[in-house]
Scaffold this motif. Structure first.
Motif, short mmCIF file in Angstrom:
data_model
loop_
_atom_site.label_atom_id
_atom_site.label_comp_id
_atom_site.label_asym_id
_atom_site.label_seq_id
_atom_site.Cartn_x
_atom_site.Cartn_y
_atom_site.Cartn_z
N TYR A 15 -40.80 41.85 43.06
CA TYR A 15 -40.10 41.25 41.92
C TYR A 15 -40.07 39.73 42.04
CZ TYR A 15 -36.30 41.38 45.37
OH TYR A 15 -35.55 41.22 46.50
N GLY A 16 -40.09 39.19 43.29
CA GLY A 16 -40.20 37.75 43.46
C GLY A 16 -41.53 37.23 42.98
N ARG A 17 -42.60 38.00 43.20
CA ARG A 17 -43.92 37.62 42.71
C ARG A 17 -43.94 37.60 41.17
NH1 ARG A 17 -48.52 38.12 45.87
NH2 ARG A 17 -47.26 39.38 47.30
N LEU A 18 -43.29 38.60 40.57
CA LEU A 18 -43.21 38.64 39.10
C LEU A 18 -42.35 37.50 38.56
CD1 LEU A 18 -42.77 42.48 38.60
CD2 LEU A 18 -44.84 41.14 38.20
N LEU A 19 -41.26 37.18 39.26
CA LEU A 19 -40.41 36.07 38.82
C LEU A 19 -41.17 34.75 38.85
CD1 LEU A 19 -37.52 35.05 38.10
CD2 LEU A 19 -37.18 34.72 40.55
N LEU A 20 -41.96 34.52 39.89
CA LEU A 20 -42.75 33.29 39.97
C LEU A 20 -43.78 33.24 38.85
CD1 LEU A 20 -43.52 30.73 41.51
CD2 LEU A 20 -45.05 32.12 42.92
N ALA A 21 -44.44 34.37 38.55
CA ALA A 21 -45.42 34.40 37.46
C ALA A 21 -44.75 34.15 36.11
CB ALA A 21 -46.15 35.74 37.46
N GLU A 22 -43.56 34.73 35.89
CA GLU A 22 -42.86 34.51 34.62
C GLU A 22 -42.42 33.06 34.48
OE1 GLU A 22 -39.64 37.20 34.51
OE2 GLU A 22 -40.87 38.99 34.29
N ALA A 23 -41.95 32.45 35.56
CA ALA A 23 -41.53 31.05 35.49
C ALA A 23 -42.72 30.14 35.21
CB ALA A 23 -40.85 30.65 36.80
N THR A 24 -43.88 30.42 35.83
CA THR A 24 -45.07 29.62 35.57
C THR A 24 -45.54 29.80 34.14
OG1 THR A 24 -45.68 29.89 37.89
CG2 THR A 24 -47.38 29.11 36.39
N ALA A 25 -45.54 31.03 33.65
CA ALA A 25 -45.96 31.27 32.27
C ALA A 25 -45.00 30.62 31.28
CB ALA A 25 -46.05 32.77 32.01
N SER A 26 -43.71 30.63 31.60
CA SER A 26 -42.74 29.99 30.71
C SER A 26 -42.96 28.49 30.64
CB SER A 26 -41.32 30.30 31.19
OG SER A 26 -40.37 29.63 30.40
N GLU A 27 -43.31 27.87 31.78
CA GLU A 27 -43.58 26.43 31.77
C GLU A 27 -44.83 26.12 30.95
OE1 GLU A 27 -43.77 24.60 35.52
OE2 GLU A 27 -41.60 24.60 35.82
#
Length: 617
Positions: A274-286
């Motif tokens: 879930y940490g890997r998914l959180l990092l991907a979501e934060a990068t996509a949001s930026e």
């Protein structure tokens, strides 16, 4: 031209050469000679051994499920500790220092109450502030312990945060940690002015903190799931990827690994799923924000993120029931639902927390529930509805006993009272519509109360035609008489003129002192007439004296060395010019200390007020 750039230096030292030709796109281009390139690529060259592939991770990999389970357990602790800290801030808000941030004593108090060490408490407080769960409140006219007029306490968003699930609450905290421009590791250190850096202070702001977190988590995300590199291996990978960018930031990168483990982003040293998914979501949001800075395009996939869903699958399902024991303890076999947690907060005292929390029902907790609006029947219904075990008879008796005594005494406030032995008169006052503004209320057949002060009650009753009398705390009537204001006594002018004996006589010592002052004034006047014209402000006779400020200072310095008399012209505090014959004693710190020959008194003159100085001939 010599610009001082590294490229110019390399060209001047024949380490880079110009590209021949100079037409088209090759104009002004340089290249690395083959001989220099071969030298640099040697293992014994100035750059050392060069790796064409990233360094391998030698640490033992973890089982991905074990890493996810360890991280999920840490997320529950993070949410619980964050809620405990914010509850302490709600009960006793922390004052903001004049220089900004929270004091060291408040941080220690919050950490000790929540059962945390100070670095972890500082991290959770910083993250909660970045997530919008806490904020400052202006308190005009109410100074705190440190002279502050601001306090930090939970915001309205804290209530919405508590209503969410565990995964949603953790995701809000973790996303704020990823994006906040705060380096929590600086808390407790000293700034450039040797002052301690406190929590929420401006000295902990670092614009590169989000980039450092993404760089460290990016290294972990590029590895195989379950890889748990050590801190040194992570730093080696960062140095291989971007040598110039990572050097000098080793301490910040180590802090990122520690904070990620404390927040549950990593488990057993490995990045969780879930940490890997959180990092991907934060990068996509930026990236989405960069493409649409004004937010004109609606987000089609708004809602629960994939990281929240992945964490929900790892956390135990929330429960809506508890188990009541015979010793009046309540065991919640899992994380409670928000509604159940709110009910337990009112009716029970927490004893232990974790995967299964334990609470205890006491007399104080039942009384607190009754104060919050619960009745005895409501509490009986709550325990029957929520408990999966039979409700003990002792709990039923406890609720009934506390409810029977609850409210036997009533405490309230009143501004003034009205009493009379004539009950009919009080009934007339209570029914009179002219005194409705007083909001009178009957406490006894002979007593009425109002929330307003006694002065207003007297005025309203007298305007309505009644004749009330004020009384003090002992029941005695308060007499009110108009106070006559008088000026201080004075003697008549006629009396002073007709009675010569009425003139006050001075004592002999005081009379002699007055005569001495008059003589000194006459001597000063004669001396002023004998002063040089430059000191008096006129034209001097004979040689030109020192009238400039620098020349006057030179004359005064000579007089100090020679212990000679000197005439000093100066401007007093009222702007009047005066002169005085003095003997200088010292000169320094912007002042002249000199002794007056006539009065034998020591005087101090400000140098900027001295206009001239002439030696006595």
């Amino acid at each position: 031209a010599a610009t001082g750039s590294p490229v110019r230096w390399l060209v001047d030292h024949r380490l880079l050469v110009r590209v021949a030709g100079g037409k088209g796109g090759t104009a002004g281009m340089v290249e690395l000679p083959r001989e220099v390139g071969l030298l640099l690529r040697r293992d014994t060259g100035p750059l050392g051994p060069l790796r064409t592939s990233p360094p391998a991770v030698a640490s033992t990999p973890r089982e991905p499920k074990a890493a996810d389970s360890a991280g999920a357990g840490q997320t529950m602790e993070v949410v619980r500790h964050t809620e405990a800290l914010l509850e302490q801030l709600a009960a006793e808000p922390a004052p903001v220092l004049r220089s900004g941030g929270l004091g060291v004593r408040d941080l220690r108090r919050l950490a000790r109450t929540a059962g945390l060490d100070e670095p972890t408490a500082a991290l959770l407080l910083e993250v909660a502030y970045a997530a919008g769960l806490t904020g400052e409140v202006e308190l005009p006219g109410a100074a705190g312990r440190y002279g502050a007029d601001q306090q930090v306490m939970p915001t309205a968003g804290y209530e919405m945060w508590r209503a969410g699930s565990l995964a949603q609450r953790w995701e809000q905290v973790a996303r704020a940690w990823l994006t906040m421009t705060r380096q929590v590791g600086l808390v407790g250190q000293r700034d450039d002015r040797d002052r301690p850096i406190t929590v929420l202070s401006a000295e902990a702001e670092r614009a590169g903190a989000p980039a450092a977190r993404r760089a460290v988590l990016g290294v972990l995300a590029d590895l195989e799931p379950g890889s748990a590199p050590t801190a040194d291996e992570v730093l080696t990978l960062l140095d291989w990827r971007a040598p110039r960018r990572s050097r000098g930031r080793e301490a910040a990168h180590r802090e990122v690994l520690t904070e990620a483990a404390s927040l549950g982003v990593t488990g057993l040293g490995a990045l969780t799923s879930y940490g890997r998914l959180l990092l991907a979501e934060a990068t996509a949001s930026e990236d989405r924000d960069a493409d649409d800075p004004l937010g004109l395009r609606a987000d089609a996939d708004e809602g629960t993120g994939t990281a929240v869903r992945a964490l929900d699958a790892l956390l135990p399902a929330p429960v809506d029931h508890f188990l009541v024991q015979a010793d009046l303890t309540v065991v919640v076999p899992g994380p409670p639902e928000p509604a159940l947690a709110a009910e337990l907060e009112v009716v029970a005292e927490p004893e232990s927390a974790g995967g299964a929390s334990v609470h205890r029902i006491t007399t104080a907790s039942v009384r607190r529930a009754l104060d919050a609006g619960y009745s005895a029947d409501d509490l009986h219904d709550l325990f029957r509805r929520r408990s999966r075990t039979p409700v003990p008879q002792g709990l039923t008796y406890l609720v009934d006993d506390v409810a029977r005594k609850h409210g036997g005494l009533r405490v309230g406030s009143a501004g003034a009272y009205l009493r009379s032995d004539d009950e009919a008169l009080l009934a007339e006052v209570l029914a009179d519509r002219r005194v409705e503004a007083l909001a009178l209320r009957r406490l006894a057949p002979t007593v009425l109360v109002t929330p307003y002060q006694a002065g207003r009650m007297l005025a309203v009753l007298r305007e309505a035609g009644f004749a009330p009398v004020a009384e003090d705390a002992t029941g005695s009537a308060v007499l009110s008489r108009p106070k006559a204001r008088r000026a201080p006594a004075r003697v008549s002018v006629a009396t002073r003129a007709l009675d010569p004996l009425a003139t006050p006589r001075l004592p002999l010592p005081r009379l002699l002192g007055v005569v001495e002052q008059i003589r000194r004034g006459d001597a000063a006047a004669r001396a002023a007439r004998r002063a040089p014209a430059a000191v008096r402000g006129g034209t001097p006779d004979g040689p030109t004296p020192a009238t400039g400020h620098s020349e006057a200072l030179a004359v005064l310095q000579q007089a100090v060395r020679d212990k000679a008399l000197v005439w000093v012209g100066y401007v007093d505090a009222h702007g009047a010019t005066a002169s005085r014959l003095v003997r200088p004693v010292s000169l320094g710190a912007g002042y002249l200390r000199a002794e007056d020959e006539r009065t034998e008194m020591l005087h101090t003159f400000a140098l900027h007020r001295i206009t001239a100085a002439v030696l006595e001939r």
